[in-house]
Design a protein around this motif. Structure first.
Motif, short mmCIF file in Angstrom:
data_model
loop_
_atom_site.label_atom_id
_atom_site.label_comp_id
_atom_site.label_asym_id
_atom_site.label_seq_id
_atom_site.Cartn_x
_atom_site.Cartn_y
_atom_site.Cartn_z
N SER A 123 -7.65 4.28 -15.79
CA SER A 123 -7.71 3.61 -14.43
C SER A 123 -8.78 3.49 -13.87
O SER A 123 -9.46 4.66 -13.52
N GLY A 124 -9.16 2.34 -13.53
CA GLY A 124 -10.31 2.27 -12.57
C GLY A 124 -9.49 1.36 -11.01
O GLY A 124 -8.93 1.98 -10.66
N PHE A 125 -10.41 0.38 -11.09
CA PHE A 125 -9.96 -0.59 -9.96
C PHE A 125 -8.49 -0.96 -10.12
O PHE A 125 -8.18 -1.85 -11.16
N ARG A 126 -7.51 -0.66 -9.00
CA ARG A 126 -6.41 -1.33 -8.98
C ARG A 126 -6.34 -2.11 -7.68
O ARG A 126 -6.56 -1.43 -6.77
N ASP A 127 -5.91 -3.45 -7.71
CA ASP A 127 -5.63 -3.84 -6.25
C ASP A 127 -4.53 -3.70 -5.82
O ASP A 127 -3.63 -3.13 -6.40
N TYR A 128 -4.39 -4.36 -4.29
CA TYR A 128 -3.26 -3.95 -3.70
C TYR A 128 -1.99 -4.38 -4.26
O TYR A 128 -0.99 -3.65 -4.28
N GLY A 129 -1.92 -5.71 -4.83
CA GLY A 129 -0.67 -5.98 -5.57
C GLY A 129 -0.47 -4.96 -6.61
O GLY A 129 0.97 -4.69 -6.64
N LEU A 130 -1.30 -4.73 -7.54
CA LEU A 130 -1.02 -3.54 -8.68
C LEU A 130 -0.41 -2.56 -8.03
O LEU A 130 0.48 -2.02 -8.54
N GLN A 131 -0.92 -1.94 -6.95
CA GLN A 131 -0.66 -0.41 -6.75
C GLN A 131 0.92 -0.66 -5.91
O GLN A 131 1.55 0.27 -6.14
N GLN A 132 0.95 -1.63 -5.26
CA GLN A 132 2.48 -2.17 -4.74
C GLN A 132 3.48 -2.15 -5.84
O GLN A 132 4.45 -1.38 -5.93
N GLY A 133 3.09 -2.56 -6.85
CA GLY A 133 4.05 -2.66 -8.12
C GLY A 133 4.14 -1.40 -8.69
O GLY A 133 5.32 -1.02 -9.11
N LEU A 134 3.19 -0.55 -8.78
CA LEU A 134 3.16 0.83 -9.50
C LEU A 134 4.03 1.71 -8.41
O LEU A 134 4.87 2.38 -9.03
N TYR A 135 3.77 1.71 -7.28
CA TYR A 135 4.31 2.50 -6.07
C TYR A 135 5.80 2.15 -6.11
O TYR A 135 6.74 3.15 -6.27
N ASN A 136 6.16 0.93 -6.16
CA ASN A 136 7.69 0.72 -6.06
C ASN A 136 8.43 0.93 -7.36
O ASN A 136 9.62 1.38 -7.24
N LYS A 137 7.85 1.03 -8.44
CA LYS A 137 8.28 1.34 -9.70
C LYS A 137 8.60 2.83 -9.67
O LYS A 137 9.66 3.37 -10.14
N TYR A 138 7.44 3.79 -9.16
CA TYR A 138 7.80 5.17 -8.89
C TYR A 138 8.85 5.49 -7.81
O TYR A 138 9.65 6.40 -8.32
N VAL A 139 8.85 4.82 -6.80
CA VAL A 139 10.06 5.15 -5.97
C VAL A 139 11.36 4.90 -6.65
O VAL A 139 12.10 5.69 -6.19
N ALA A 146 9.32 12.01 -3.81
CA ALA A 146 8.68 12.43 -5.03
C ALA A 146 7.45 11.52 -5.19
O ALA A 146 6.35 11.92 -5.52
N ALA A 147 7.62 10.25 -5.27
CA ALA A 147 6.52 9.42 -5.45
C ALA A 147 5.48 9.44 -4.60
O ALA A 147 4.43 9.25 -5.15
N ASP A 148 5.84 9.67 -3.48
CA ASP A 148 4.59 10.02 -2.29
C ASP A 148 3.62 11.18 -2.81
O ASP A 148 2.66 11.26 -2.19
N THR A 149 4.11 12.07 -3.63
CA THR A 149 3.27 13.38 -3.85
C THR A 149 2.44 12.79 -4.99
O THR A 149 1.43 13.75 -5.19
N TYR A 150 2.55 11.97 -5.74
CA TYR A 150 1.54 11.65 -6.88
C TYR A 150 1.21 9.96 -7.01
O TYR A 150 0.15 9.83 -7.61
N SER A 151 1.78 9.30 -6.22
CA SER A 151 1.26 7.61 -6.15
C SER A 151 1.02 7.32 -4.65
O SER A 151 2.00 7.56 -3.76
N ALA A 152 -0.10 6.93 -4.67
CA ALA A 152 -0.60 6.47 -3.19
C ALA A 152 0.07 5.09 -2.71
O ALA A 152 0.45 4.18 -3.76
N ARG A 153 0.45 4.93 -1.71
CA ARG A 153 1.14 3.44 -1.38
C ARG A 153 0.08 2.53 -1.18
O ARG A 153 -1.10 2.94 -1.20
N PRO A 154 0.18 1.34 -1.53
CA PRO A 154 -0.67 0.32 -1.52
C PRO A 154 -1.66 0.41 -0.34
O PRO A 154 -0.96 0.51 0.72
N GLY A 155 -2.78 -0.03 -0.39
CA GLY A 155 -3.77 0.28 0.92
C GLY A 155 -4.31 1.54 1.24
O GLY A 155 -5.07 1.74 2.09
N HIS A 156 -3.81 2.41 0.52
CA HIS A 156 -4.11 4.02 0.64
C HIS A 156 -4.67 4.41 -0.56
O HIS A 156 -4.86 5.83 -0.54
N SER A 157 -4.73 3.79 -1.78
CA SER A 157 -5.11 4.19 -3.21
C SER A 157 -6.56 4.31 -3.05
O SER A 157 -7.16 3.25 -3.14
N GLU A 158 -7.12 5.26 -3.59
CA GLU A 158 -8.63 5.15 -3.93
C GLU A 158 -8.99 4.06 -4.98
O GLU A 158 -10.18 3.90 -5.10
#
Ligand SMILES: [Zn+2]
Length: 251
Positions: A123-139, A146-158
């Motif tokens: 993984s490299g650049f992931r935009d806000y929308g992609l991160q939102q989708g990933l985070y929601n999937k993990y939640v 649990a999701a908050d320990t390994y996946s950043a919320r959109p807008g908080h991801s490096e």
């Protein structure tokens, strides 16, 4: 003559000794800086200076931006203007990176390969929308705590800065802590700083960074900062820049 001088001399020594005993601490404190600064002037090499304000830690387009659970990117849907595809690097999802990170990853992967160590980008650049989708999937799968320990919320991801890279080696430690023990993991740990990368979530710093140990996640900060963090032994951006620990989100 001698019998008169000796008692005077002894008296003087005794008086000095008494004085030292009484004022020992104060005199040590006042005299020490003079001694040490005199020594420094004479022998010590100049202390290397490092300007911690050379780049912004707030601007999301800065190579020193610090993004964590208490420091959302601003704007929250930030998208780098200098995205570029790394050339000659296997790239699982064809994610671009911000320009300096894209060039640096080409160099680091080539340097590792030259030493017989194979690695590629997950993984490299992931935009806000992609991160939102990933985070929601993990939640949905593991629950928000649990999701908050390994996946950043959109807008908080490096990854949204385009400066972070997840590496893999086609082994059995894909996004797993055991990546640290692989040849690729060890090579990265030993050499990343030279190319301007730091392991952003080192072991034992979860209460500071908010994320569990991620030996595969490297963040481009430039060779100067990476070297300074290595020199000073400070391995999180939070501690280096004197920022509050960010174990959890504000809400
Ligand atoms: Zn990552």
């Amino acid at each position: 003559m001698r019998t008169q001088k000796n008692p005077l001399w002894i008296t003087a020594v005794l008086s000095a000794a008494t004085l030292l005993t009484v004022t020992g601490c104060a005199s040590a404190e006042t005299s020490q800086p003079k001694t040490s600064s005199a020594t420094k002037t004479a022998t010590a090499t100049p202390t290397p200076t490092f300007d911690k304000t050379a780049h912004s830690i707030d601007d999301p387009s800065s190579i020193w931006v610090v993004s964590n659970k208490l420091r959302p990117l601003n704007p929250i849907d930030f998208r780098p203007a200098n995205l570029s595809m790394p050339v000659g690097v296997e790239n699982e999802f064809n994610h671009p990176l911000s320009e300096p990170a894209a060039r640096a990853v080409e160099q680091i992967v080539a340097a590792a390969a030259a030493e017989g160590v194979s690695m590629h980008i997950i993984s490299g650049f992931r935009d806000y929308g992609l991160q939102q989708g990933l985070y929601n999937k993990y939640v949905a799968r593991d629950g928000q705590t649990a999701a908050d320990t390994y996946s950043a919320r959109p807008g908080h991801s490096e990854h949204q800065t385009g400066l972070a890279i997840d590496f893999d080696d086609h082994g059995n430690c894909y996004l797993n802590a055991c990546f640290a023990e692989t040849a690729a993991g060890k090579w990265l740990s030993a050499n990343a700083a030279k190319f301007g990368f730091i392991n952003r979530y080192p072991a034992g710093t979860e209460s500071i960074t908010g994320f569990q140990f991620e030996p595969w996640h490297y963040r481009y900060v430039g060779p100067e900062l990476a070297a300074e963090m290595q020199r000073t032994g400070v391995n999180t951006l939070e501690q280096f820049f004197g920022l509050p620990n960010a174990p959890t989100y504000a809400n």
